[in-house]
Design an enzyme around this catalytic site. Structure first.
Site, PDB file in Angstrom:
ATOM      1  N   LYS A  22       0.843  -1.211   0.000  1.00 43.43           N
ATOM      2  CA  LYS A  22       0.000   0.000   0.000  1.00 43.43           C
ATOM      3  C   LYS A  22       0.870   1.248   0.000  1.00 43.43           C
ATOM      4  CE  LYS A  22      -1.737   1.657   4.018  1.00 43.43           C
ATOM      5  NZ  LYS A  22      -1.561   3.081   4.268  1.00 43.43           N
ATOM      6  N   ASN A  23       1.893   1.252   0.861  1.00 39.72           N
ATOM      7  CA  ASN A  23       2.680   2.477   1.026  1.00 39.72           C
ATOM      8  C   ASN A  23       3.605   2.764  -0.156  1.00 39.72           C
ATOM      9  OD1 ASN A  23       1.373   2.850   3.383  1.00 39.72           O
ATOM     10  ND2 ASN A  23       3.121   2.430   4.736  1.00 39.72           N
ATOM     11  N   ARG A  92      -5.554  10.298   4.778  1.00 38.76           N
ATOM     12  CA  ARG A  92      -4.656  11.311   5.328  1.00 38.76           C
ATOM     13  C   ARG A  92      -3.339  11.387   4.563  1.00 38.76           C
ATOM     14  NH1 ARG A  92      -7.976  10.384   9.407  1.00 38.76           N
ATOM     15  NH2 ARG A  92      -9.205  12.203   9.865  1.00 38.76           N
ATOM     16  N   CYS A 116      -4.936  12.684  12.987  1.00 40.97           N
ATOM     17  CA  CYS A 116      -5.554  11.393  12.683  1.00 40.97           C
ATOM     18  C   CYS A 116      -5.465  10.491  13.887  1.00 40.97           C
ATOM     19  CB  CYS A 116      -4.905  10.739  11.494  1.00 40.97           C
ATOM     20  SG  CYS A 116      -3.426   9.862  11.890  1.00 40.97           S
ATOM     21  N   ARG A 121      -0.623  14.768  12.985  1.00 41.74           N
ATOM     22  CA  ARG A 121       0.173  14.335  11.831  1.00 41.74           C
ATOM     23  C   ARG A 121       0.628  15.586  11.082  1.00 41.74           C
ATOM     24  NH1 ARG A 121      -1.131   8.564   9.664  1.00 41.74           N
ATOM     25  NH2 ARG A 121       0.780   8.171   8.541  1.00 41.74           N
ATOM     26  N   PRO A 122       1.666  16.255  11.630  1.00 46.98           N
ATOM     27  CA  PRO A 122       2.084  17.512  11.018  1.00 46.98           C
ATOM     28  C   PRO A 122       2.660  17.302   9.625  1.00 46.98           C
ATOM     29  CG  PRO A 122       3.606  16.870  12.765  1.00 46.98           C
ATOM     30  CD  PRO A 122       2.511  15.843  12.747  1.00 46.98           C
ATOM     31  N   ILE A 123       2.645  18.385   8.824  1.00 41.28           N
ATOM     32  CA  ILE A 123       3.227  18.300   7.479  1.00 41.28           C
ATOM     33  C   ILE A 123       4.251  19.418   7.292  1.00 41.28           C
ATOM     34  CG2 ILE A 123       1.321  17.089   6.345  1.00 41.28           C
ATOM     35  CD1 ILE A 123       0.370  19.857   5.348  1.00 41.28           C
ATOM     36  N   ASP A 124       4.741  19.939   8.434  1.00 41.06           N
ATOM     37  CA  ASP A 124       5.680  21.068   8.357  1.00 41.06           C
ATOM     38  C   ASP A 124       6.917  20.743   7.515  1.00 41.06           C
ATOM     39  OD1 ASP A 124       6.004  19.257  10.569  1.00 41.06           O
ATOM     40  OD2 ASP A 124       7.617  20.507  11.317  1.00 41.06           O
ATOM     41  N   LEU A 125       7.412  19.506   7.605  1.00 39.12           N
ATOM     42  CA  LEU A 125       8.630  19.153   6.847  1.00 39.12           C
ATOM     43  C   LEU A 125       8.354  19.162   5.342  1.00 39.12           C
ATOM     44  CD1 LEU A 125       9.914  16.217   9.100  1.00 39.12           C
ATOM     45  CD2 LEU A 125      10.617  18.614   9.129  1.00 39.12           C
ATOM     46  N   ASP A 306       4.605   0.373  11.909  1.00 36.27           N
ATOM     47  CA  ASP A 306       3.372  -0.245  11.413  1.00 36.27           C
ATOM     48  C   ASP A 306       3.244  -1.715  11.844  1.00 36.27           C
ATOM     49  OD1 ASP A 306       2.761   2.121  10.231  1.00 36.27           O
ATOM     50  OD2 ASP A 306       3.134   1.492   8.179  1.00 36.27           O
ATOM     51  N   ILE A 328       7.888   6.506  16.941  1.00 28.68           N
ATOM     52  CA  ILE A 328       7.536   7.267  15.734  1.00 28.68           C
ATOM     53  C   ILE A 328       6.260   8.082  15.923  1.00 28.68           C
ATOM     54  CG2 ILE A 328       7.092   7.138  13.234  1.00 28.68           C
ATOM     55  CD1 ILE A 328       9.899   6.206  13.970  1.00 28.68           C
ATOM     56  N   ARG A 398      -8.367  -0.617   4.705  1.00 29.69           N
ATOM     57  CA  ARG A 398      -7.471   0.379   4.104  1.00 29.69           C
ATOM     58  C   ARG A 398      -6.120  -0.243   3.739  1.00 29.69           C
ATOM     59  NH1 ARG A 398      -5.892   4.284   7.890  1.00 29.69           N
ATOM     60  NH2 ARG A 398      -4.473   4.694   6.193  1.00 29.69           N
TER      61      ARG A 398
HETATM   62  C1  UD1 Z   1       4.412   6.707   6.368  1.00 32.76           C
HETATM   63  C2  UD1 Z   1       3.516   5.506   6.175  1.00 32.76           C
HETATM   64  C3  UD1 Z   1       2.975   5.033   7.507  1.00 32.76           C
HETATM   65  C4  UD1 Z   1       4.122   4.769   8.481  1.00 32.76           C
HETATM   66  C5  UD1 Z   1       5.038   5.980   8.576  1.00 32.76           C
HETATM   67  C6  UD1 Z   1       6.274   5.730   9.410  1.00 32.76           C
HETATM   68  C7  UD1 Z   1       2.575   5.876   3.976  1.00 32.76           C
HETATM   69  C8  UD1 Z   1       1.362   6.173   3.155  1.00 32.76           C
HETATM   70  N1  UD1 Z   1       2.418   5.887   5.308  1.00 32.76           N
HETATM   71  O1  UD1 Z   1       3.593   7.742   6.927  1.00 32.76           O
HETATM   72  O2  UD1 Z   1       2.239   3.821   7.282  1.00 32.76           O
HETATM   73  O3  UD1 Z   1       3.575   4.504   9.757  1.00 32.76           O
HETATM   74  O4  UD1 Z   1       5.479   6.362   7.261  1.00 32.76           O
HETATM   75  O5  UD1 Z   1       7.000   4.672   8.909  1.00 32.76           O
HETATM   76  O6  UD1 Z   1       3.642   5.598   3.453  1.00 32.76           O
HETATM   77  N2  UD1 Z   1       6.447  14.310  10.980  1.00 32.76           N
HETATM   78  C9  UD1 Z   1       6.560  15.641  11.322  1.00 32.76           C
HETATM   79  N3  UD1 Z   1       6.435  16.581  10.339  1.00 32.76           N
HETATM   80  C10 UD1 Z   1       6.208  16.247   9.038  1.00 32.76           C
HETATM   81  C11 UD1 Z   1       6.123  14.872   8.696  1.00 32.76           C
HETATM   82  C12 UD1 Z   1       6.232  13.927   9.696  1.00 32.76           C
HETATM   83  O7  UD1 Z   1       6.746  15.985  12.481  1.00 32.76           O
HETATM   84  O8  UD1 Z   1       6.102  17.141   8.190  1.00 32.76           O
HETATM   85  C13 UD1 Z   1       6.555  13.278  12.045  1.00 32.76           C
HETATM   86  C14 UD1 Z   1       5.236  12.510  12.208  1.00 32.76           C
HETATM   87  O9  UD1 Z   1       4.359  13.185  13.056  1.00 32.76           O
HETATM   88  C15 UD1 Z   1       5.709  11.205  12.781  1.00 32.76           C
HETATM   89  C16 UD1 Z   1       7.071  11.001  12.119  1.00 32.76           C
HETATM   90  O10 UD1 Z   1       7.469  12.285  11.630  1.00 32.76           O
HETATM   91  O11 UD1 Z   1       5.888  11.325  14.166  1.00 32.76           O
HETATM   92  C17 UD1 Z   1       7.061  10.001  10.984  1.00 32.76           C
HETATM   93  O12 UD1 Z   1       6.177  10.420  10.002  1.00 32.76           O
HETATM   94  P1  UD1 Z   1       6.411  10.073   8.455  1.00 32.76           P
HETATM   95  O13 UD1 Z   1       7.644   9.293   8.263  1.00 32.76           O
HETATM   96  O14 UD1 Z   1       6.259  11.350   7.692  1.00 32.76           O
HETATM   97  O15 UD1 Z   1       5.152   9.150   8.162  1.00 32.76           O
HETATM   98  P2  UD1 Z   1       4.146   9.244   6.971  1.00 32.76           P
HETATM   99  O16 UD1 Z   1       4.867   9.530   5.700  1.00 32.76           O
HETATM  100  O17 UD1 Z   1       2.989  10.090   7.348  1.00 32.76           O
END
Ligand code: UD1
Length: 418
Positions: A22-23, A92, A116, A121-125, A306, A328, A398
């Protein structure tokens, strides 16, 4: 609402073919937006998240044809750069479309994915990286308005955490940007390599995927390609946990054993005998499962977050104390309350969970709160005595293709109730 009914304890036997990841499938579908020729993706898992991704592609003006595990995408005539809010909210991880839409059209409007079930689930990065590449991004009433007045350009980006999604967004945005992007502290997950392989097959110039530093030299435009999605290592880990928890010998087919490198030592520590082949593995459980001292979730090649919940369900059957540290996500122990209802002995203190085993689990009605937590309840239900009903299984759908069919083929007494 559909539910799963499990009559346990089950003894599994036989072979299971593991679905595509899926990922990987989700970012690959997003990547197809960048392509000016047809893309054919094979081994796509048939999941609700994949269906939502194809709906997003159609809304953007792509022609999408799905037949079984093959999806053909023609993004030659993109007509929109907006993702409707309802689709953003349904999935998400739809934020990975941002880099691709921006890279293709120079504009993007999408709803904020928000928090979520795993906590904020921040997207700042993601946003910081895209801004460095020349994107102007404004947050307006829960929507992200993005444009690139002078087009995206290469940049030097160092992530403060190796986020999987942010790494994917940078690969997508940088593939057709002007100049070279150097991404440091990139995520190492196999799904990143799969995305880079796909983009390179379409004509991108990406070097170093799978390592900490990735270099992306922007190209004028991408063509198309035919690509096979890598196997789902988390689904594989879940079936292994089900096999061990029920003291069953099972064979996994269509896997990549290398991608499961962080998982094998845990099963070995539990006393399982593993035989690995090029694309298969056989798990033979011990007479009694040993405890697992520590499982610490980490970015790849560490133990995947996961797989934490399904493995926790397995450790309820291990002899002694097993400990988990979730590094994580903040809120990834929602399955614990439901495992307790089945008779498990687990204590949670912040990021640490301590499982005392073995417990004689007894079936009852439990509710999935998230995807992998839901899978953990299925694993526990297989080991539990009596009838377990798992509710809210749309979470499970999902990420697992007809889980009742896969486990049913292994001999589990499991049915989907309408
Ligand atoms: C992806 C996977 C998810 C898996 C996760 C970690 C997909 C669709 N989903 O999610 O199944 O559990 O990797 O292996 O591939 N973070 C920030 N700021 C950001 C982005 C992330 O602080 O802008 C933090 C998140 O809150 C979290 C950590 O970084 O604590 C890891 O997140 P990330 O690696 O980005 O996971 P996803 O890509 O959302």
């Amino acid at each position: 609402m559909p539910r799963l009914k499990i009559a346990g304890p089950c003894r599994l036997q036989g072979e299971v073919s593991v679905q595509g990841a899926k990922n990987s499938a989700l970012p690959l579908l997003a990547a197809s937006i960048l392509c000016r020729e047809e893309c054919i993706l094979h081994n796509c898992p048939q999941l609700s998240d994949v269906r939502i991704s194809t709906e997003i592609l159609r809304k953007l003006g792509c022609r999408v044809l799905s037949e079984r595990d093959t999806i053909c995408i023609d993004a030659r005539e993109i007509s929109s750069f907006q993702i409707p809010d309802d689709l953003m909210r349904e999935m998400r991880s739809s934020i990975i479309f941002l880099g691709a839409i921006l890279g293709r059209t120079g504009c993007a409007v999408l709803g904020f994915p928000g928090g979520c079930e795993l906590g904020p689930r921040p997207i700042d990065l993601h946003l910081e990286a895209l801004r460095k590449m020349g994107a102007s991004i404004v947050e307006d009433h829960g929507r992200l308005l993005c444009e690139t007045p002078t087009g995206l350009h290469g940049a030097h980006i160092a992530l403060s955490f190796p986020s999987v999604g942010a790494t994917e967004n940078v690969l997508l945005a940088a593939s057709c940007a002007k100049g070279t992007t150097l991404l440091e502290n990139a995520a190492h997950e196999p799904e990143i390599c799969d995305l880079a392989d796909f983009l390179n097959s379409c004509g991108a110039n990406i070097r170093g995927a799978g390592g900490s530093t990735i270099e992306i030299e922007g190209v004028e435009q991408l063509g198309g390609c035919e690509h096979w999605v890598i196997p789902d290592r988390i689904a594989a880990a879940t079936f292994l946990a089900a096999g061990a928890a029920t003291y069953s010998t099972i064979t996994l087919r269509d896997i990549n054993p290398q991608h499961l490198a962080p998982i094998w030592p845990v099963f070995e520590e539990a006393g399982c005998d593993l035989t690995l082949f090029r694309d298969a593995a056989v798990l033979v459980p011990p007479k009694k499962l040993h405890r697992i001292k520590h499982i610490r979730t980490m970015p790849y090649p560490g133990f995947p977050t996961d797989a934490q919940a399904p493995l926790m369900a397995m450790t309820t059957q291990c002899q002694g104390t097993s400990m988990f540290v979730e590094n994580i996500f903040e809120s990834r122990y929602k399955h614990v309350g439901e495992l307790l209802r089945l008779g498990a002995h687990i204590r949670v203190d912040g990021r640490v969970a301590v499982v005392e085993g073995p417990s004689k689990l007894s079936g009852t009605t439990v509710e999935a709160a998230d995807l992998r937590g839901g899978a953990a309840l299925v694993v526990a239900g297989l080991a539990a005595f009596g009838e377990t009903i798992v509710e809210e299984i749309h979470h499970i759908d999902r990420g697992y293709e007809a889980i009742e069919r896969t486990l049913g083929d292994l001999g589990a007494q499991i049915r989907r109730l309408p």
